[in-house]
Design an enzyme around this catalytic site. Structure first.
Site, PDB file in Angstrom:
ATOM      1  CG  HIS A  72      -5.285  -0.102  -8.276  1.00 54.51           C
ATOM      2  ND1 HIS A  72      -4.668  -0.890  -6.911  1.00 54.51           N
ATOM      3  CD2 HIS A  72      -5.657  -1.694  -8.552  1.00 54.51           C
ATOM      4  CE1 HIS A  72      -5.513  -2.646  -6.375  1.00 54.51           C
ATOM      5  NE2 HIS A  72      -6.285  -2.720  -6.870  1.00 54.51           N
ATOM      6  CE1 TYR A 201       1.350   2.685  -1.581  1.00 51.29           C
ATOM      7  CE2 TYR A 201       3.394   2.764  -0.306  1.00 51.29           C
ATOM      8  CZ  TYR A 201       2.215   2.264  -1.452  1.00 51.29           C
ATOM      9  OH  TYR A 201       2.531   1.676  -2.488  1.00 51.29           O
ATOM     10  N   PRO A 293      11.499  -0.386  -0.201  1.00 48.91           N
ATOM     11  CG  PRO A 293      10.578  -1.934   0.633  1.00 48.91           C
ATOM     12  CD  PRO A 293      11.672  -1.186   0.206  1.00 48.91           C
ATOM     13  CE  LYS A 297       8.253   6.630  -8.275  1.00 47.38           C
ATOM     14  NZ  LYS A 297       7.214   5.676  -8.812  1.00 47.38           N
ATOM     15  CE1 TYR A 385       2.892   4.587  -4.987  1.00 47.56           C
ATOM     16  CE2 TYR A 385       1.252   3.583  -6.421  1.00 47.56           C
ATOM     17  CZ  TYR A 385       1.775   3.771  -5.146  1.00 47.56           C
ATOM     18  OH  TYR A 385       1.668   2.139  -5.163  1.00 47.56           O
TER      19      TYR A 385
HETATM   20  C1  PHB Z   1       3.803  -4.979  -3.125  1.00 50.06           C
HETATM   21  O1  PHB Z   1       2.166  -5.382  -3.639  1.00 50.06           O
HETATM   22  O2  PHB Z   1       4.847  -6.060  -3.250  1.00 50.06           O
HETATM   23  C2  PHB Z   1       4.112  -3.982  -3.547  1.00 50.06           C
HETATM   24  C3  PHB Z   1       3.405  -2.662  -2.769  1.00 50.06           C
HETATM   25  C4  PHB Z   1       3.392  -1.494  -3.058  1.00 50.06           C
HETATM   26  C5  PHB Z   1       4.532  -0.813  -2.350  1.00 50.06           C
HETATM   27  C6  PHB Z   1       5.579  -2.412  -2.425  1.00 50.06           C
HETATM   28  C7  PHB Z   1       5.249  -3.113  -2.691  1.00 50.06           C
HETATM   29  O3  PHB Z   1       5.282   0.225  -2.203  1.00 50.06           O
END
Ligand code: PHB
Ligand code: APR
Length: 391
Positions: A72, A201, A293, A297, A385
């Site tokens: 990605h 997000y 989460p 990280k 990120y």
């Molecule tokens: C996930 O795909 O579980 C996931 C992706 C991004 C995040 C947290 C969890 O920031």
């Protein structure tokens, strides 16, 4: 039983460490309290930083990741019904991330360990770590109803937040830094192609939402929910309705629904235990630190810790100098605190605290608009990120 490095826990930290040591010709034994099936199906996050991808490849554990993982090059931020894409390679000199589930990383490492590595004992529960201030630390463990002792030169506690290793560090040497958040994430897995080709997000007045994925056919979605929410109290259709509200855009984007195959709630906390080393006991991964989460990280930090330990031990064997091993805690904590800061920033940028004054809503929107309009602000997010470098 006797080994050079006793590893407690077969999560990503313990498994990768065993692999790195094996590749360096250093023997280890891994003790894991759960059975193999449990470890291989536990749902966790799924974003690998560029550095983590590089480490897995170099360790000879990147084959399936390179085949099935999804590279990605950006994420989308969504707020006030607007969309803003953050382009990672353009902002970071070519860095990107990989969507590849932690569960899959664990499966790959377990298969390699069983084929090529040292002992990996499932259903072997560490009870206590003893003698950490001596030259011969020991792990007392229970397996098949019997107690046994693993004698080691070093013990690495990779036993997660609820493990026993941390307890072997005397209270007078420990300091804990912690923050809990008054909300959690309700996560679902659904048999439906992701409705967007990158992660989304979303900040919304009703709370945060995240669109992620496990494969081109499986979506992973999350909703901010109040702390202590029972996943069973949300019907599938209620979850989809709420996701739809929070992801809504002015340009008519739509969310595909599908069969929900798993549903669970994750609490959110930040936690750091200092130092990460006492005598011959080293802590790695969730045993030493937890991040909420939002920044994805957790796994990446665990990888940084065990790479640091493995390199330090190899340095000692090659040069006789314990300098790097002695600096383990400091070296790891520098990176840990950057990830703690980043995860905290992402969490407070995107979630709505239940009692937040309207002023905070406006500040959140201003922070998001700043990222959307300032290359400097956007670069800061992209660098965080895609990951902070290992020293
Ligand atoms: C996930 O795909 O579980 C996931 C992706 C991004 C995040 C947290 C969890 O920031
Ligand atoms: N004895 C043996 N094993 C234990 C013990 C014990 N007393 N206590 C815990 N364990 C095992 C757990 O069953 C688990 O398999 O230790 C392992 C810890 O693994 P994780 O919790 O996955 O922690 P870690 O390897 O540090 O991974 C880092 O990244 O995405 C984040 O939090 C997420 O787990 C993830 C983390």
């Amino acid at each position: 039983m006797r080994t050079t490095v006793g590893i407690i826990g077969a999560g990503p930290a313990g498994l990768l460490l065993a692999r790195l040591l094996h590749n360096a010709g250093i023997d280890s034994v891994v003790l894991e309290s759960r059975d193999r099936a449990y470890v291989e199906q536990r749902q966790r996050a799924g974003i690998l930083e560029q550095g983590t991808v590089d480490v897995l490849r170099a360790a000879g554990a990147g084959g399936r990741m390179d085949r099935d993982g999804l590279r990605h090059d950006g994420i989308e931020l969504r707020f006030a019904r607007e969309r803003h894409r953050v382009d990672f390679p353009a902002l970071t000199g070519g860095r990107s991330v990989m969507v590849y589930a932690q569960t899959e990383v664990c499966k790959d490492l377990i298969a390699l360990q069983i084929e090529e590595g040292g002992p990996l004992l499932f259903e072997a529960e560490a009870l206590a770590v003893e003698g950490v201030e001596s030259e011969r630390p020991r792990v007392r463990f229970r397996r098949e109803g019997r107690e046994d002792v693993l004698e080691c030169d070093y013990v690495v506690g990779c036993d997660g937040f609820w493990g026993v290793a941390r307890r072997a560090i005397p209270a007078e040497h420990s300091r804990v830094f912690e923050r809990t958040y008054p909300f959690g994430w309700l996560g679902i897995l659904a048999d439906v192609p992701p409705s967007h080709d990158e992660l989304v997000y979303a900040r919304h007045d009703r709370g945060f939402a995240l669109l992620s994925m496990r494969s081109p056919a499986v979506s992973r979605l999350y909703l901010q929910v109040p702390e202590g929410t029972d996943a069973g109290s949300w019907a599938d259709e209620e979850i989809w309705d709420e996701l739809e509200r929070r992801f809504e855009t002015a340009d008519g984007w739509s969310l595909e629904r599908g069969a929900v195959t798993s549903k669970s709630v994750t609490p959110m906390r930040s936690h750091v235990h200092e130092p990460m080393r006492h005598g011959r006991l080293f802590l790695a991964g969730d045993a030493a630190h937890i991040v909420p989460p939002t920044g994805a990280k957790g796994l990446n930090l665990a990888v940084g810790d065990v790479v640091t330990f493995a390199r330090a031990l190899v340095h000692l064997e090659e040069t006789g100098s314990a300098e790097r091993l002695d600096a383990y805690s400091e070296t790891c904590l520098r990176r840990v605190w950057q990830a703690e800061r980043f995860s905290y920033d992402m969490t407070t940028l995107l979630h709505r605290a239940p009692d937040a004054p309207p002023f905070e809503d406006r500040v959140q929107l201003a922070r998001l608009r700043r990222i959307a309009t300032s290359r400097a602000a956007e670069t800061d997010l992209a660098e965080g990120y895609t990951g902070f470098p290992l020293d």
